[in-house]
Design a protein around this motif. Sequence first.
Motif, mmCIF file in Angstrom:
data_model
loop_
_atom_site.group_PDB
_atom_site.id
_atom_site.type_symbol
_atom_site.label_atom_id
_atom_site.label_comp_id
_atom_site.label_asym_id
_atom_site.label_seq_id
_atom_site.Cartn_x
_atom_site.Cartn_y
_atom_site.Cartn_z
ATOM 1 N N THR A 10 0.656 -1.247 -0.110
ATOM 2 C CA THR A 10 0.050 -0.164 -0.125
ATOM 3 C C THR A 10 0.741 1.256 -0.040
ATOM 4 O O THR A 10 0.359 2.180 0.091
ATOM 5 C CB THR A 10 -0.935 -0.001 1.166
ATOM 6 N N SER A 11 2.027 1.011 -0.344
ATOM 7 C CA SER A 11 3.071 2.462 -0.214
ATOM 8 C C SER A 11 2.563 3.170 -1.198
ATOM 9 O O SER A 11 2.409 2.758 -2.493
ATOM 10 C CB SER A 11 4.474 1.703 -0.290
ATOM 11 N N ILE A 12 2.611 4.539 -0.981
ATOM 12 C CA ILE A 12 2.166 5.414 -1.840
ATOM 13 C C ILE A 12 3.163 6.247 -2.453
ATOM 14 O O ILE A 12 3.659 7.230 -1.438
ATOM 15 C CB ILE A 12 0.832 6.174 -1.441
ATOM 16 N N MET A 13 3.718 6.504 -3.656
ATOM 17 C CA MET A 13 4.675 7.468 -4.015
ATOM 18 C C MET A 13 4.039 9.085 -4.742
ATOM 19 O O MET A 13 2.656 8.892 -5.069
ATOM 20 C CB MET A 13 5.670 6.934 -4.981
ATOM 21 N N ARG A 14 4.751 9.905 -4.669
ATOM 22 C CA ARG A 14 4.256 11.225 -5.131
ATOM 23 C C ARG A 14 3.715 11.063 -6.571
ATOM 24 O O ARG A 14 2.581 11.442 -6.920
ATOM 25 C CB ARG A 14 5.245 12.239 -5.185
ATOM 26 N N LEU A 15 4.241 10.202 -7.479
ATOM 27 C CA LEU A 15 4.003 9.864 -8.668
ATOM 28 C C LEU A 15 2.555 9.179 -8.857
ATOM 29 O O LEU A 15 1.845 9.527 -9.715
ATOM 30 C CB LEU A 15 4.899 9.115 -9.575
ATOM 31 N N ASP A 16 2.039 8.344 -7.689
ATOM 32 C CA ASP A 16 1.054 7.951 -7.693
ATOM 33 C C ASP A 16 -0.323 8.825 -7.957
ATOM 34 O O ASP A 16 -1.449 8.991 -8.230
ATOM 35 C CB ASP A 16 0.837 6.821 -6.588
ATOM 36 N N TRP A 17 -0.031 9.688 -6.820
ATOM 37 C CA TRP A 17 -0.944 10.843 -6.890
ATOM 38 C C TRP A 17 -0.996 11.744 -8.151
ATOM 39 O O TRP A 17 -2.200 12.174 -8.371
ATOM 40 C CB TRP A 17 -0.607 11.885 -5.553
ATOM 41 N N VAL A 18 -0.017 11.913 -8.552
ATOM 42 C CA VAL A 18 -0.144 12.532 -10.244
ATOM 43 C C VAL A 18 -0.987 11.675 -10.937
ATOM 44 O O VAL A 18 -1.787 12.269 -11.707
ATOM 45 C CB VAL A 18 1.422 12.610 -10.725
ATOM 46 N N ASP A 47 -2.081 5.568 -18.393
ATOM 47 C CA ASP A 47 -1.845 4.283 -18.432
ATOM 48 C C ASP A 47 -0.290 3.913 -18.915
ATOM 49 O O ASP A 47 0.418 3.120 -18.274
ATOM 50 C CB ASP A 47 -2.844 3.488 -19.394
ATOM 51 N N LEU A 48 0.135 4.878 -19.623
ATOM 52 C CA LEU A 48 1.414 4.217 -20.170
ATOM 53 C C LEU A 48 2.349 4.908 -19.371
ATOM 54 O O LEU A 48 3.669 4.261 -19.224
ATOM 55 C CB LEU A 48 1.433 4.891 -21.711
ATOM 56 N N LEU A 49 2.320 5.910 -18.727
ATOM 57 C CA LEU A 49 3.027 6.406 -17.605
ATOM 58 C C LEU A 49 3.207 5.637 -16.490
ATOM 59 O O LEU A 49 4.263 5.276 -15.884
ATOM 60 C CB LEU A 49 2.579 7.869 -17.005
ATOM 61 N N GLY A 50 2.166 4.599 -16.358
ATOM 62 C CA GLY A 50 2.152 3.719 -15.294
ATOM 63 C C GLY A 50 3.263 2.555 -15.444
ATOM 64 O O GLY A 50 3.629 1.867 -14.621
ATOM 65 N N PHE A 51 3.658 2.366 -16.837
ATOM 66 C CA PHE A 51 4.694 1.429 -17.104
ATOM 67 C C PHE A 51 6.110 1.817 -16.486
ATOM 68 O O PHE A 51 6.940 1.022 -16.406
ATOM 69 C CB PHE A 51 4.969 1.236 -18.644
ATOM 70 N N GLY A 52 6.196 3.165 -16.045
ATOM 71 C CA GLY A 52 7.614 3.590 -15.806
ATOM 72 C C GLY A 52 8.153 2.824 -14.565
ATOM 73 O O GLY A 52 9.495 2.273 -14.827
ATOM 74 N N PRO A 53 7.432 2.673 -13.411
ATOM 75 C CA PRO A 53 8.176 1.893 -12.320
ATOM 76 C C PRO A 53 8.444 0.342 -12.887
ATOM 77 O O PRO A 53 9.489 -0.118 -12.352
ATOM 78 C CB PRO A 53 7.005 1.864 -11.111
ATOM 79 N N SER A 54 7.823 -0.268 -13.614
ATOM 80 C CA SER A 54 7.591 -1.621 -14.125
ATOM 81 C C SER A 54 8.966 -1.730 -14.824
ATOM 82 O O SER A 54 9.656 -2.652 -14.782
ATOM 83 C CB SER A 54 6.513 -1.873 -14.673
ATOM 84 N N ILE A 55 9.110 -0.687 -15.791
ATOM 85 C CA ILE A 55 10.607 -0.765 -16.823
ATOM 86 C C ILE A 55 11.527 -0.599 -15.808
ATOM 87 O O ILE A 55 12.811 -1.346 -16.184
ATOM 88 C CB ILE A 55 10.366 0.697 -17.750
ATOM 89 N N ARG A 56 11.749 0.244 -14.608
ATOM 90 C CA ARG A 56 12.934 0.571 -13.982
ATOM 91 C C ARG A 56 13.318 -1.045 -13.212
ATOM 92 O O ARG A 56 14.215 -1.294 -13.127
ATOM 93 C CB ARG A 56 12.738 1.606 -12.981
#
Length: 205
Positions: A88-96, A125-134
């Motif tokens: 359930t950890s929430i990052m600033r990018l999640d709020w964006v 949706d595409l930006l959501g791939f960012g963490p997974s790509i890293r």
Amino acid sequence: MTFLIDERVFSAIAAALTFVAFYPYIRAILKGRTRPHVFSWFIWAAVTFTVAIAQLAGGAGVGAWPIALSGLITGGVALLALSKAADTSIMRLDWVFLILAATALPLWWLTSDPLAAVLILTSVDLLGFGPSIRKAWALPHEENALFFTIGAIRNGFVILALEHYSWTTALFPAATGVACLMFVALIMGRRASASPSASPPPPTQ
């Protein structure tokens, strides 16, 4: 009439592939092997289901049904993850992402153009791939390439099932399908370039 039947067949195949893709993922959650990010999955559920509504408004017809189904299942995954005490950890990018997703419906209402909502939601949706790509770059064996491969194929059938082709109806499945294929290519490429001594981590019991 024949073409309409074909569209329904393609839509049914896309819906079936949705279940095929999600089943092992949900099973892994139930067994405690996967801990999805609750916040992200709620965002993805809202994005996917809203896109389905916009597609229906744009004349997608039966082609929007698998997207709507995916949105419902994604929401179920979010609720399941929450009940299993998932990440359930929430990052600033999640709020964006949440804010961008929340602006889609008001913008649609103000402009009377579902394409505006689809553009925003596809971008989210595409930006959501960012963490997974890293993560895939550093730990390619921890990503499920099969899930994304099936997702790409499913989106191909979604496009074939569309009753009307436009940016509103085709952009989301086309963009996410291509993104899935590129993500799979990254995973497989990183696995191939990994040191021979490196092996996939053992499954979590």
